[in-house]
Every structure is written in structure tokens, then in C-alpha cells.
Design a protein around this motif. Structure first.
Motif, PDB file in Angstrom:
ATOM      1  N   ARG A  68      -5.000  23.943 -33.361  1.00  0.00           N
ATOM      2  CA  ARG A  68      -5.264  23.502 -34.731  1.00  0.00           C
ATOM      3  C   ARG A  68      -6.245  22.339 -34.759  1.00  0.00           C
ATOM      4  N   ASN A  69      -6.061  21.382 -33.854  1.00  0.00           N
ATOM      5  CA  ASN A  69      -6.959  20.237 -33.820  1.00  0.00           C
ATOM      6  C   ASN A  69      -8.386  20.649 -33.485  1.00  0.00           C
ATOM      7  N   LEU A  70      -8.525  21.618 -32.577  1.00  0.00           N
ATOM      8  CA  LEU A  70      -9.863  22.075 -32.237  1.00  0.00           C
ATOM      9  C   LEU A  70     -10.544  22.720 -33.447  1.00  0.00           C
ATOM     10  N   ARG A  71      -9.765  23.473 -34.239  1.00  0.00           N
ATOM     11  CA  ARG A  71     -10.330  24.090 -35.441  1.00  0.00           C
ATOM     12  C   ARG A  71     -10.761  23.032 -36.449  1.00  0.00           C
ATOM     13  N   LEU A  72     -10.025  21.942 -36.478  1.00  0.00           N
ATOM     14  CA  LEU A  72     -10.346  20.868 -37.416  1.00  0.00           C
ATOM     15  C   LEU A  72     -11.413  19.928 -36.870  1.00  0.00           C
ATOM     16  N   GLY A  73     -11.862  20.157 -35.623  1.00  0.00           N
ATOM     17  CA  GLY A  73     -12.891  19.304 -35.039  1.00  0.00           C
ATOM     18  C   GLY A  73     -12.333  18.007 -34.484  1.00  0.00           C
ATOM     19  N   SER A  74     -11.048  17.965 -34.173  1.00  0.00           N
ATOM     20  CA  SER A  74     -10.435  16.752 -33.632  1.00  0.00           C
ATOM     21  C   SER A  74      -9.349  17.146 -32.649  1.00  0.00           C
ATOM     22  N   THR A  75      -9.357  16.522 -31.480  1.00  0.00           N
ATOM     23  CA  THR A  75      -8.308  16.782 -30.487  1.00  0.00           C
ATOM     24  C   THR A  75      -7.331  15.626 -30.378  1.00  0.00           C
ATOM     25  N   ARG A  76      -7.599  14.554 -31.114  1.00  0.00           N
ATOM     26  CA  ARG A  76      -6.760  13.344 -31.067  1.00  0.00           C
ATOM     27  C   ARG A  76      -6.589  12.888 -29.620  1.00  0.00           C
ATOM     28  N   THR A  77      -7.707  12.862 -28.904  1.00  0.00           N
ATOM     29  CA  THR A  77      -7.708  12.471 -27.500  1.00  0.00           C
ATOM     30  C   THR A  77      -8.851  11.510 -27.232  1.00  0.00           C
ATOM     31  N   ALA A  78      -8.545  10.429 -26.514  1.00  0.00           N
ATOM     32  CA  ALA A  78      -9.561   9.455 -26.104  1.00  0.00           C
ATOM     33  C   ALA A  78      -9.667   9.453 -24.590  1.00  0.00           C
ATOM     34  N   LEU A  79     -10.870   9.224 -24.091  1.00  0.00           N
ATOM     35  CA  LEU A  79     -11.093   9.106 -22.653  1.00  0.00           C
ATOM     36  C   LEU A  79     -11.220   7.629 -22.306  1.00  0.00           C
ATOM     37  N   LEU A  80     -10.434   7.157 -21.354  1.00  0.00           N
ATOM     38  CA  LEU A  80     -10.529   5.777 -20.871  1.00  0.00           C
ATOM     39  C   LEU A  80     -11.145   5.803 -19.483  1.00  0.00           C
ATOM     40  N   VAL A  81     -12.316   5.202 -19.352  1.00  0.00           N
ATOM     41  CA  VAL A  81     -13.043   5.188 -18.074  1.00  0.00           C
ATOM     42  C   VAL A  81     -12.892   3.805 -17.436  1.00  0.00           C
TER      43      VAL A  81
ATOM     44  N   VAL B 157      -6.684  10.107 -21.983  1.00  0.00           N
ATOM     45  CA  VAL B 157      -6.995  10.680 -20.676  1.00  0.00           C
ATOM     46  C   VAL B 157      -7.656   9.587 -19.845  1.00  0.00           C
ATOM     47  N   LEU B 158      -7.119   9.333 -18.669  1.00  0.00           N
ATOM     48  CA  LEU B 158      -7.616   8.257 -17.807  1.00  0.00           C
ATOM     49  C   LEU B 158      -8.535   8.825 -16.746  1.00  0.00           C
ATOM     50  N   TYR B 159      -9.728   8.238 -16.623  1.00  0.00           N
ATOM     51  CA  TYR B 159     -10.670   8.696 -15.604  1.00  0.00           C
ATOM     52  C   TYR B 159     -11.164   7.517 -14.781  1.00  0.00           C
ATOM     53  N   PRO B 160     -10.774   7.452 -13.495  1.00  0.00           N
ATOM     54  CA  PRO B 160     -11.263   6.376 -12.625  1.00  0.00           C
ATOM     55  C   PRO B 160     -12.502   6.799 -11.854  1.00  0.00           C
ATOM     56  N   SER B 161     -13.316   5.809 -11.477  1.00  0.00           N
ATOM     57  CA  SER B 161     -14.461   6.083 -10.629  1.00  0.00           C
ATOM     58  C   SER B 161     -13.969   6.574  -9.270  1.00  0.00           C
ATOM     59  N   PRO B 162     -14.558   7.637  -8.722  1.00  0.00           N
ATOM     60  CA  PRO B 162     -14.110   8.153  -7.424  1.00  0.00           C
ATOM     61  C   PRO B 162     -14.178   7.131  -6.300  1.00  0.00           C
TER      62      PRO B 162
ATOM     63  N   LEU C   5     -12.969  15.640 -26.736  1.00  0.00           N
ATOM     64  CA  LEU C   5     -12.660  14.241 -26.965  1.00  0.00           C
ATOM     65  C   LEU C   5     -13.020  13.819 -28.383  1.00  0.00           C
ATOM     66  N   ASP C   6     -12.300  12.806 -28.861  1.00  0.00           N
ATOM     67  CA  ASP C   6     -12.656  12.178 -30.133  1.00  0.00           C
ATOM     68  C   ASP C   6     -13.421  10.877 -29.912  1.00  0.00           C
ATOM     69  N   GLY C   7     -13.320  10.299 -28.720  1.00  0.00           N
ATOM     70  CA  GLY C   7     -14.024   9.053 -28.443  1.00  0.00           C
ATOM     71  C   GLY C   7     -13.784   8.597 -27.025  1.00  0.00           C
ATOM     72  N   VAL C   8     -14.545   7.583 -26.617  1.00  0.00           N
ATOM     73  CA  VAL C   8     -14.482   7.065 -25.247  1.00  0.00           C
ATOM     74  C   VAL C   8     -14.290   5.554 -25.285  1.00  0.00           C
ATOM     75  N   ILE C   9     -13.409   5.059 -24.405  1.00  0.00           N
ATOM     76  CA  ILE C   9     -13.213   3.626 -24.191  1.00  0.00           C
ATOM     77  C   ILE C   9     -13.543   3.381 -22.721  1.00  0.00           C
ATOM     78  N   ALA C  10     -14.353   2.367 -22.427  1.00  0.00           N
ATOM     79  CA  ALA C  10     -14.796   2.208 -21.045  1.00  0.00           C
ATOM     80  C   ALA C  10     -14.941   0.749 -20.644  1.00  0.00           C
ATOM     81  N   SER C  11     -14.642   0.485 -19.385  1.00  0.00           N
ATOM     82  CA  SER C  11     -14.858  -0.827 -18.790  1.00  0.00           C
ATOM     83  C   SER C  11     -16.336  -1.002 -18.456  1.00  0.00           C
ATOM     84  N   SER C  12     -16.815  -2.246 -18.534  1.00  0.00           N
ATOM     85  CA  SER C  12     -18.210  -2.518 -18.184  1.00  0.00           C
ATOM     86  C   SER C  12     -18.482  -2.252 -16.712  1.00  0.00           C
TER      87      SER C  12
END
Length: 339
Positions: free
Chosen positions: A64-77, A105-110, A127-134
Motif C-alpha cells: 500500500r505504501n509503495l502505491r501511495l509513493g511512500s514506504t515510511r522508511t529512512a536510511l541512516l548512513v 534502515v541502518l547502513y554502515p561503511s564497509p 526510501l522516503d529520506g536519508v540521514i547521514a553522518s558527515s
């Protein structure tokens, strides 16, 4: 409402709900998507909900979220999962996300530090957006220039590629450290700086240089691990000439290495040499003596980062202002030794 009919298969579908309630699948979608008001009657909506409950139907929220254009998911890098600071950042972000029905969703540098590759070939669509460390900015090249909101943590506020910035007042943290050491009579310093290239470490170095403009300061760079920091500090302390009376470290991990270097050279901390850290990790109170360090509100920056992303998605202005930091004074700093 008709009596619910048995359905075939292990999981009921919206078609089963529509048949049981005597309505169309479109009506089921409107009601269970909470978009029925003004379009179907309250009685019909009640019938649909009763049928869904009787059948044990649960809508496929992801579809349903994909049909609405939103997955309610953020990526944290982040640079690394092994770093306690970023684990706490994640905790803060996930706490706020959960209150608003979002996932993180958490993504660390390899490699633990530095740039990471594009996390997913099709990440932007999920994704709906990204949050990332400098410290992981190079991982974001795949997202720059897209319509995905990007919230940067502890990063250069002049970066126009980010939608919002959430920063710690690390410059003030370094001023608090140097003010503490100057008040103890120290005038000769070694700056054990991180070898990782990052805006946050540049700010710390600039604040330290400004605060100690009238003192003797030497800078030595070290990798962000205890052994590398010990080796770098040991070489610097063993060089001929007047020895510094205090080591100001960019990170608690570097400070732990500096303390080990002092012990190997027969120096007492803080009687012969004061050592300060930055971050206030659990490590700061695990070493002996316990570290004087700058306490960073890691969970709070994660919370503010997620709140900023939610604000952008809602068309609101994110909260402004750097998060304050505090000096935790412990046993690793003391009066400058007499020459």
C-alpha cells in the motif's frame, strides 16, 4: 453485512473482505486506508472493518505504501556499527521513527570509516529520506541531486546538497576542554588528531588552535584505533625537546591510546601528563584513570535527525540550533607539572 464465507488459502485477501462485506475491493481499500470519510457511509465502513476483523485480514502495508509513493522508511548512513556513538545515534533515530510509524534502515561503511558504496542498487525507490553522518558523506553521491530529502548530522552547514543539518556544538566542546586545561596551568600541548578527514574534526582542530593561540601546540595525526593512537602518541612523546604537559585528543579512542603510550614511557597520568578525550564513550570510564572528556548527546542527535526528516516530509521547517555539549571532568586531567 453478509456472514463471512470461508476462504481458500492461508491468508485472507481484500477480495475476501469485499465479498464478506458485500462491497467492492475499492471500498475495502478506502476504508482500511482510512480514506473513506465523505466517500462511503459510516455504516459501510463499519461493515468492512467487521469483515476484516472476522477474517483476520491484515493489509499489506508495504504494498500500500509503495502505491501511495511512500514506504515510511529512512536510511541512516554511518561509518561503523562497532562505534558506540553511532549505535546510540541509531537508537535515537529509531525511537522517534517508531513513534511516527517509520522504520530506519541502518547502513554502515564497509571499511568502518570513510566512504561507502551505494548501499542498494534500487535504494532510492524504497526510501522516503536519508540521514547521514558527515564521516560517510561519499556514500551519499547516489542520492544527491534526487528528490530524496537528505538530513546531514554533524556536518558543514554550508553544504547546499543537504535538505537540513543537525549539528553538535563541537567547537564549544573543544573550548571547554582547553579552558579546563589552561585553568590547570598547562601551556604546552600535544593535539592527537584523527587521521580521518571529516568536517567535525576540522572544526575541533580550528577551535583548539584559536583557544590555544598563545600556547605551544603540536599536532600529530593518528588512525581511529587504540593501537595506532598509542604508537603515534608514543613517538611524539619520545622525541627530544620539552615534553607537552597535556594531550588533547579528538576522540576517546585516541585518548585511550595516549594513556597507554604514557604508561609505556613511565609517565603518570595526570601527575606527569594530562590526557583528555572527546565523545564520552563507555570506554572513558573503563580506562584508568577515567577520562576527562566532552559528553556528546548521541541519542539526541539521532532523535533530532529523524525529527528533521519528518518535518521536511511534512513541509515544516526543521528545528534549528546546535545541540549543546558538556565537559565531563575526571581523573585523567590535573595541574600542570612543575618544570
Amino acid at each position: 453485512m453478509q456472514s463471512p464465507e470461508p476462504f481458500s488459502g492461508s491468508r485472507p485477501t481484500s477480495r475476501d473482505v469485499a465479498r464478506a462485506a458485500g462491497v467492492s475491493q475499492a471500498t475495502v481499500s478506502l476504508v482500511l486506508g482510512d480514506k473513506w470519510r465523505g466517500r462511503v457511509s459510516e455504516r459501510t465502513a463499519g461493515s468492512v472493518r467487521e469483515a476484516a476483523a472476522s477474517l483476520g485480514y491484515r493489509p499489506n502495508l508495504a504494498a500500500r505504501n509503495l502505491r501511495l509513493g511512500s514506504t515510511r522508511t529512512a536510511l541512516l548512513v554511518v561509518p561503523a556499527l562497532t562505534n558506540e556513538f553511532f549505535a546510540r545515534v541509531y537508537t535515537g533515530a529509531a525511537t522517534v521513527a517508531a513513534r511516527h510509524g517509520f522504520g530506519v534502515v541502518l547502513y554502515p561503511s564497509p571499511d568502518g570509516v570513510g566512504p561507502a558504496k551505494d548501499p542498494f542498487a534500487s535504494a532510492r525507490a524504497a526510501l522516503d529520506g536519508v540521514i547521514a553522518s558527515s564521516m560517510a558523506t561519499d556514500a551519499l553521491n547516489a542520492f544527491r541531486g534526487t528528490d530524496l530529502p537528505l538530513v546531514m548530522l554533524d556536518s558543514d552547514p554550508s553544504d547546499s546538497g543537504a535538505t537540513a543539518h543537525v549539528n553538535l556544538d563541537v567547537a564549544d566542546g573543544m573550548r571547554q576542554v582547553t579552558g579546563h586545561l589552561l585553568a590547570l596551568g598547562h601551556r604546552s600541548f600535544l593535539h592527537l588528531a584523527s587521521a580521518v578527514s571529516s568536517w567535525t574534526f576540522d572544526v575541533r582542530a580550528a577551535a583548539l588552535a584559536e583557544a590555544l593561540s598563545g600556547a605551544s601546540v603540536r599536532t600529530v595525526r593518528a588512525p581511529l584505533d587504540v593501537q595506532g593512537a598509542r604508537e603515534a602518541a608514543q613517538r611524539a612523546l619520545a622525541e627530544p625537546g620539552p615534553r607537552p604537559t597535556a594531550i588533547v585528543c579528538d576522540d576517546d579512542i585516541l585518548a585511550a591510546g595516549a594513556c597507554k603510550a604514557a604508561r609505556r614511557l613511565g609517565l603518570r597520568v595526570p601527575e606527569d601528563l594530562s590526557v583528555t578525550g572527546f565523545d564520552d564513550l563507555a570506554l572513558a570510564t573503563a580506562v584508568e584513570p577515567e577520562l576527562t572528556t566532552v559528553r556528546l548527546p548521541a541519542e539526541r542527535i539521532g532523535e533530532r535527525g529523524m525529527a528533521a526528516l519528518l518535518a521536511v516530509l511534512d513541509g515544516r521547517e526543521p528545528e534549528r540550533g546546535d545541540l549543546p555539549v558538556t565537559l565531563a571532568t575526571r581523573a585523567s586531567s590535573g595541574p600542570a607539572p612543575a618544570r
